[in-house]
Design a protein around this motif. Structure first.
Motif, PDB file in Angstrom:
ATOM      1  N   LEU A 114     -11.703 -46.180  58.208  1.00 22.00           N
ATOM      2  CA  LEU A 114     -11.403 -44.593  58.721  1.00 22.00           C
ATOM      3  C   LEU A 114     -10.926 -44.042  57.432  1.00 22.00           C
ATOM      4  O   LEU A 114     -10.193 -44.667  56.279  1.00 22.00           O
ATOM      5  CB  LEU A 114     -10.173 -44.928  59.498  1.00 22.00           C
ATOM      6  N   PHE A 115     -11.335 -42.673  57.424  1.00 16.27           N
ATOM      7  CA  PHE A 115     -11.029 -42.090  56.139  1.00 16.27           C
ATOM      8  C   PHE A 115     -10.733 -40.495  56.466  1.00 16.27           C
ATOM      9  O   PHE A 115     -10.768 -39.955  57.774  1.00 16.27           O
ATOM     10  CB  PHE A 115     -12.624 -41.763  55.285  1.00 16.27           C
ATOM     11  N   TRP A 116      -9.823 -40.206  55.399  1.00 16.14           N
ATOM     12  CA  TRP A 116      -9.526 -38.659  55.591  1.00 16.14           C
ATOM     13  C   TRP A 116     -10.178 -37.900  54.552  1.00 16.14           C
ATOM     14  O   TRP A 116      -9.940 -38.472  53.392  1.00 16.14           O
ATOM     15  CB  TRP A 116      -7.868 -38.375  55.490  1.00 16.14           C
ATOM     16  N   TYR A 117     -10.661 -36.896  54.714  1.00 18.78           N
ATOM     17  CA  TYR A 117     -11.392 -36.172  53.643  1.00 18.78           C
ATOM     18  C   TYR A 117     -10.773 -34.622  53.629  1.00 18.78           C
ATOM     19  O   TYR A 117     -10.732 -34.150  54.645  1.00 18.78           O
ATOM     20  CB  TYR A 117     -13.049 -36.095  53.793  1.00 18.78           C
TER      21      TYR A 117
ATOM     22  N   GLN B 190     -11.702 -30.747  52.310  1.00 17.56           N
ATOM     23  CA  GLN B 190     -12.870 -29.833  52.139  1.00 17.56           C
ATOM     24  C   GLN B 190     -12.434 -28.643  51.745  1.00 17.56           C
ATOM     25  O   GLN B 190     -11.992 -27.684  52.596  1.00 17.56           O
ATOM     26  CB  GLN B 190     -13.885 -29.857  53.324  1.00 17.56           C
ATOM     27  N   PRO B 191     -12.042 -28.165  50.497  1.00 15.14           N
ATOM     28  CA  PRO B 191     -11.790 -26.781  49.861  1.00 15.14           C
ATOM     29  C   PRO B 191     -12.763 -25.880  50.331  1.00 15.14           C
ATOM     30  O   PRO B 191     -13.973 -26.245  50.896  1.00 15.14           O
ATOM     31  CB  PRO B 191     -11.566 -26.895  48.493  1.00 15.14           C
ATOM     32  N   PRO B 192     -12.896 -24.490  50.124  1.00 11.45           N
ATOM     33  CA  PRO B 192     -13.603 -23.447  50.340  1.00 11.45           C
ATOM     34  C   PRO B 192     -15.103 -23.979  49.634  1.00 11.45           C
ATOM     35  O   PRO B 192     -16.161 -23.427  49.974  1.00 11.45           O
ATOM     36  CB  PRO B 192     -13.038 -22.265  49.890  1.00 11.45           C
ATOM     37  N   SER B 193     -15.033 -24.599  48.596  1.00 11.79           N
ATOM     38  CA  SER B 193     -16.399 -25.032  47.905  1.00 11.79           C
ATOM     39  C   SER B 193     -17.092 -25.788  48.669  1.00 11.79           C
ATOM     40  O   SER B 193     -18.342 -25.909  48.241  1.00 11.79           O
ATOM     41  CB  SER B 193     -16.040 -25.760  46.580  1.00 11.79           C
ATOM     42  N   ARG B 194     -16.592 -26.583  49.836  1.00 12.31           N
ATOM     43  CA  ARG B 194     -17.406 -27.343  50.646  1.00 12.31           C
ATOM     44  C   ARG B 194     -17.651 -28.674  50.134  1.00 12.31           C
ATOM     45  O   ARG B 194     -18.279 -29.567  50.997  1.00 12.31           O
ATOM     46  CB  ARG B 194     -18.752 -26.585  51.048  1.00 12.31           C
ATOM     47  N   GLN B 195     -17.092 -29.076  49.013  1.00  5.13           N
ATOM     48  CA  GLN B 195     -17.249 -30.521  48.494  1.00  5.13           C
ATOM     49  C   GLN B 195     -16.232 -31.400  49.137  1.00  5.13           C
ATOM     50  O   GLN B 195     -15.061 -30.961  49.399  1.00  5.13           O
ATOM     51  CB  GLN B 195     -17.137 -30.675  47.076  1.00  5.13           C
ATOM     52  N   MET B 196     -16.663 -32.450  49.755  1.00  2.65           N
ATOM     53  CA  MET B 196     -15.773 -33.257  50.472  1.00  2.65           C
ATOM     54  C   MET B 196     -15.142 -34.297  49.526  1.00  2.65           C
ATOM     55  O   MET B 196     -15.826 -35.251  48.971  1.00  2.65           O
ATOM     56  CB  MET B 196     -16.840 -34.157  51.613  1.00  2.65           C
ATOM     57  N   ILE B 197     -13.884 -34.027  49.358  1.00  2.00           N
ATOM     58  CA  ILE B 197     -12.917 -35.299  48.632  1.00  2.00           C
ATOM     59  C   ILE B 197     -12.265 -35.875  49.144  1.00  2.00           C
ATOM     60  O   ILE B 197     -11.349 -35.847  50.378  1.00  2.00           O
ATOM     61  CB  ILE B 197     -12.151 -34.334  47.757  1.00  2.00           C
ATOM     62  N   LEU B 198     -12.498 -37.432  49.032  1.00  2.00           N
ATOM     63  CA  LEU B 198     -11.744 -38.388  49.629  1.00  2.00           C
ATOM     64  C   LEU B 198     -10.317 -38.340  49.271  1.00  2.00           C
ATOM     65  O   LEU B 198      -9.583 -38.330  48.251  1.00  2.00           O
ATOM     66  CB  LEU B 198     -12.561 -39.759  49.174  1.00  2.00           C
ATOM     67  N   VAL B 199      -9.499 -38.380  50.456  1.00  2.00           N
ATOM     68  CA  VAL B 199      -8.053 -38.305  50.286  1.00  2.00           C
ATOM     69  C   VAL B 199      -7.330 -39.564  50.385  1.00  2.00           C
ATOM     70  O   VAL B 199      -6.685 -40.168  49.594  1.00  2.00           O
ATOM     71  CB  VAL B 199      -7.328 -37.426  51.599  1.00  2.00           C
ATOM     72  N   ILE B 200      -7.871 -40.330  51.467  1.00  4.81           N
ATOM     73  CA  ILE B 200      -7.381 -41.985  51.731  1.00  4.81           C
ATOM     74  C   ILE B 200      -8.285 -42.501  52.777  1.00  4.81           C
ATOM     75  O   ILE B 200      -8.847 -41.874  53.483  1.00  4.81           O
ATOM     76  CB  ILE B 200      -5.857 -41.819  52.264  1.00  4.81           C
TER      77      ILE B 200
END
Lengths: 114, 116
Positions: free
Chosen positions: B34-37, B39-49
């Protein structure tokens, strides 16, 4: 370490025209994914490659979408002919392998079909 | 097939407060991630945890932690001491393990707004 590279970042085309998006994954990553993200929704998987073979393309609209990953490195996603509902961000992602390693995303290619 | 549900379309909190984002999922798989990503307005998905389902201990990354309840199929994200830069869309995602078709299945996202 370089990230997932995508181009072009932005594209505006008229309906019934064609468009192609390119993706270069992180070096050494065998697994590559293309996702479609329509505004207000989460990304939806279109196709998954393992090296140069297709693992899952069950959600790819094959009448208009095609993708290839020749030589198992970079990949191209093509839409022909485009429809208005194809307006979305197309995200490319890669992973070292399909065994649970983290999936890394590119910045996406924004497509507007008018 | 897996499904991921995020029931909070939008949340707003004051800077420095703690906020919890909810996520539930449905699967018949026993081994998964399971992941949390973010996504800022730039739309790039950044892994959080990320959380491995076989681990009972909840994952933690600095101000971010999860509450993973496998039996309840629940996976919430807690952000402590929230900052203005935390403003973004947050997506919960599921990934089966074991090779083969394992693309991420995403929820619809929660728009988190941190107010100054």
């Amino acid at each position: 370490e370089a990230g997932v590279a995508q181009s072009p970042r932005y594209k505006i085309i008229e309906k019934r025209q064609s468009v192609a998006f390119w993706c270069n994954p992180i070096s050494g990553h065998a697994t590559l994914y293309w996702y479609q993200q329509i505004l207000g929704q989460g990304p939806k998987l279109l196709i998954q490659f393992q090296n140069n073979g297709v693992v899952d393309d069950s959600q790819l609209p094959k009448d208009r979408f095609s993708a290839e990953r020749l030589k198992g490195v970079d990949s191209t996603l093509k839409i022909q002919p485009a429809k208005l509902e194809d307006s979305a961000v197309y995200l490319c992602a890669s992973s070292l392998d399909p065994f649970g390693n983290t999936i890394y995303f590119g910045e996406g290619s924004w497509l507007t079909v008018v | 097939a897996q499904t991921v549900t995020q029931s909070q379309p939008e949340m707003s909190v004051q800077e420095a407060e703690t906020v919890t984002l909810s996520c539930t999922y449905d699967t018949s798989e026993n081994n998964y991630y399971l992941f949390w990503y973010k996504q800022p307005p730039s739309r790039q998905m950044i892994l959080v945890i990320r959380q491995e389902a076989y681990k009972q201990q909840n994952a933690t990354e600095n101000r971010f932690s999860v509450n993973f309840q496998k039996a309840a199929k629940s996976f919430s994200l807690k952000i402590s001491d929230s900052q203005l830069g935390d403003t973004a869309m947050y997506f919960c995602a599921f990934r089966a393990s074991g090779g083969g078709a394992d693309g991420l299945t995403f929820g619809k996202g929660t728009h988190l707004i941190i107010q100054p």
